[in-house]
Design an enzyme around this catalytic site. Structure first.
Site, PDB file in Angstrom:
ATOM      1  N   CYS A   4      10.441   1.265  -6.115  1.00  0.00           N
ATOM      2  CA  CYS A   4       9.168   0.573  -5.894  1.00  0.00           C
ATOM      3  C   CYS A   4       9.501  -0.815  -5.339  1.00  0.00           C
ATOM      4  O   CYS A   4      10.149  -1.616  -6.003  1.00  0.00           O
ATOM      5  CB  CYS A   4       8.368   0.469  -7.190  1.00  0.00           C
ATOM      6  SG  CYS A   4       6.936  -0.610  -7.013  1.00  0.00           S
ATOM      7  N   ASN A  86      -6.540  -1.696  -2.149  1.00  0.00           N
ATOM      8  CA  ASN A  86      -6.523  -0.374  -1.526  1.00  0.00           C
ATOM      9  C   ASN A  86      -6.088   0.660  -2.554  1.00  0.00           C
ATOM     10  O   ASN A  86      -5.133   0.437  -3.300  1.00  0.00           O
ATOM     11  CB  ASN A  86      -5.563  -0.362  -0.330  1.00  0.00           C
ATOM     12  CG  ASN A  86      -6.096  -1.179   0.832  1.00  0.00           C
ATOM     13  OD1 ASN A  86      -7.299  -1.199   1.085  1.00  0.00           O
ATOM     14  ND2 ASN A  86      -5.215  -1.869   1.537  1.00  0.00           N
ATOM     15  N   GLY A  92      -5.433   3.560   3.009  1.00  0.00           N
ATOM     16  CA  GLY A  92      -4.225   3.007   3.621  1.00  0.00           C
ATOM     17  C   GLY A  92      -3.279   2.369   2.627  1.00  0.00           C
ATOM     18  O   GLY A  92      -2.464   1.524   2.995  1.00  0.00           O
ATOM     19  N   HIS A  99      -1.863  -3.805  -6.342  1.00  0.00           N
ATOM     20  CA  HIS A  99      -1.804  -5.158  -5.784  1.00  0.00           C
ATOM     21  C   HIS A  99      -3.167  -5.563  -5.267  1.00  0.00           C
ATOM     22  O   HIS A  99      -3.908  -4.745  -4.729  1.00  0.00           O
ATOM     23  CB  HIS A  99      -0.751  -5.260  -4.678  1.00  0.00           C
ATOM     24  CG  HIS A  99      -0.847  -4.195  -3.635  1.00  0.00           C
ATOM     25  ND1 HIS A  99      -0.390  -2.904  -3.840  1.00  0.00           N
ATOM     26  CD2 HIS A  99      -1.354  -4.219  -2.394  1.00  0.00           C
ATOM     27  CE1 HIS A  99      -0.612  -2.187  -2.751  1.00  0.00           C
ATOM     28  NE2 HIS A  99      -1.211  -2.960  -1.865  1.00  0.00           N
ATOM     29  N   HIS A 101      -4.896  -7.801  -2.553  1.00  0.00           N
ATOM     30  CA  HIS A 101      -4.746  -8.604  -1.337  1.00  0.00           C
ATOM     31  C   HIS A 101      -5.663  -9.817  -1.449  1.00  0.00           C
ATOM     32  O   HIS A 101      -6.835  -9.689  -1.830  1.00  0.00           O
ATOM     33  CB  HIS A 101      -5.173  -7.796  -0.101  1.00  0.00           C
ATOM     34  CG  HIS A 101      -4.279  -6.658   0.252  1.00  0.00           C
ATOM     35  ND1 HIS A 101      -3.256  -6.763   1.153  1.00  0.00           N
ATOM     36  CD2 HIS A 101      -4.266  -5.379  -0.192  1.00  0.00           C
ATOM     37  CE1 HIS A 101      -2.647  -5.592   1.276  1.00  0.00           C
ATOM     38  NE2 HIS A 101      -3.236  -4.725   0.469  1.00  0.00           N
TER      39      HIS A 101
HETATM   40  P1  AMP Z   1      -1.314  -1.632   0.950  1.00  0.00           P
HETATM   41  O1  AMP Z   1      -1.444  -1.093   2.358  1.00  0.00           O
HETATM   42  O2  AMP Z   1      -2.628  -1.996   0.337  1.00  0.00           O
HETATM   43  O3  AMP Z   1      -0.482  -0.722   0.070  1.00  0.00           O
HETATM   44  O4  AMP Z   1      -0.565  -3.010   1.109  1.00  0.00           O
HETATM   45  C1  AMP Z   1       0.811  -3.167   1.024  1.00  0.00           C
HETATM   46  C2  AMP Z   1       1.099  -4.522   1.594  1.00  0.00           C
HETATM   47  O5  AMP Z   1       2.409  -4.897   1.212  1.00  0.00           O
HETATM   48  C3  AMP Z   1       1.044  -4.590   3.130  1.00  0.00           C
HETATM   49  O6  AMP Z   1       0.067  -5.550   3.533  1.00  0.00           O
HETATM   50  C4  AMP Z   1       2.468  -4.995   3.517  1.00  0.00           C
HETATM   51  O7  AMP Z   1       2.485  -5.888   4.612  1.00  0.00           O
HETATM   52  C5  AMP Z   1       2.959  -5.647   2.246  1.00  0.00           C
HETATM   53  N1  AMP Z   1       4.400  -5.629   2.064  1.00  0.00           N
HETATM   54  C6  AMP Z   1       5.235  -4.575   2.160  1.00  0.00           C
HETATM   55  N2  AMP Z   1       6.499  -4.936   1.919  1.00  0.00           N
HETATM   56  C7  AMP Z   1       6.476  -6.259   1.647  1.00  0.00           C
HETATM   57  C8  AMP Z   1       7.472  -7.228   1.307  1.00  0.00           C
HETATM   58  N3  AMP Z   1       8.775  -6.904   1.207  1.00  0.00           N
HETATM   59  N4  AMP Z   1       7.083  -8.510   1.099  1.00  0.00           N
HETATM   60  C9  AMP Z   1       5.780  -8.849   1.224  1.00  0.00           C
HETATM   61  N5  AMP Z   1       4.796  -7.985   1.506  1.00  0.00           N
HETATM   62  C10 AMP Z   1       5.138  -6.710   1.733  1.00  0.00           C
HETATM   63 ZN    ZN Z   2       6.389  -1.140  -9.090  1.00  0.00          ZN
END
Ligand code: AMP
Ligand code: ZN
Length: 111
Positions: A4, A86, A92, A99, A101
């Protein structure tokens, strides 16, 4: 949780631009920002879906939202911001670690 990416960020195994941390949550910059300010607030506890919320996780999510509100000035969000969670494939969701956003810093269009 193995493999993860957010658990690895929380553990410090992958670098991130942290803007806030305490014993139960982390706020850091999204690596692919979709607004001038794009942060992610994650619980340190691994779970993926709102459907998993029990009383304890619900209270934790409440504290995460309150923390974002309390920090809005420091985070540059005093003039407004948007929170997005999300859930699942059609939304998506790419990271299966819950998390929030946090988007702001400019006028946000509704997509
Ligand atoms: P989701 O599409 O809602 O699952 O959002 C996942 C988010 O995590 C996306 O906006 C990615 O740009 C962000 N993300 C993925 N890997 C990283 C990382 N290593 N550091 C910061 N953000 C990340
Ligand atoms: Zn996790």
């Amino acid at each position: 949780m193995e493999n993860c990416i957010f658990c690895k960020i929380i553990a410090g195994e992958i670098p991130s631009a942290k803007v806030y941390e305490d014993d139960e949550m982390l706020i850091f910059k999204d690596i692919q920002p979709k607004a001038k300010i794009h942060l992610l607030c994650v619980p340190k506890q691994h779970f993926a879906y709102l459907a998993e919320l029990d009383e304890e996780k619900s209270a934790l999510l409440g504290r995460m939202l309150k923390k974002v509100a309390d920090l809005r000035g420091e985070l540059g969000l005093a003039d407004g911001y948007r929170l997005v969670i999300n859930q699942g494939e059609l939304a998506g969701q790419t990271v299966r670690h819950l998390h929030v956003h946090i988007l702001g810093g400019e006028k946000l269009d509704w997509e």
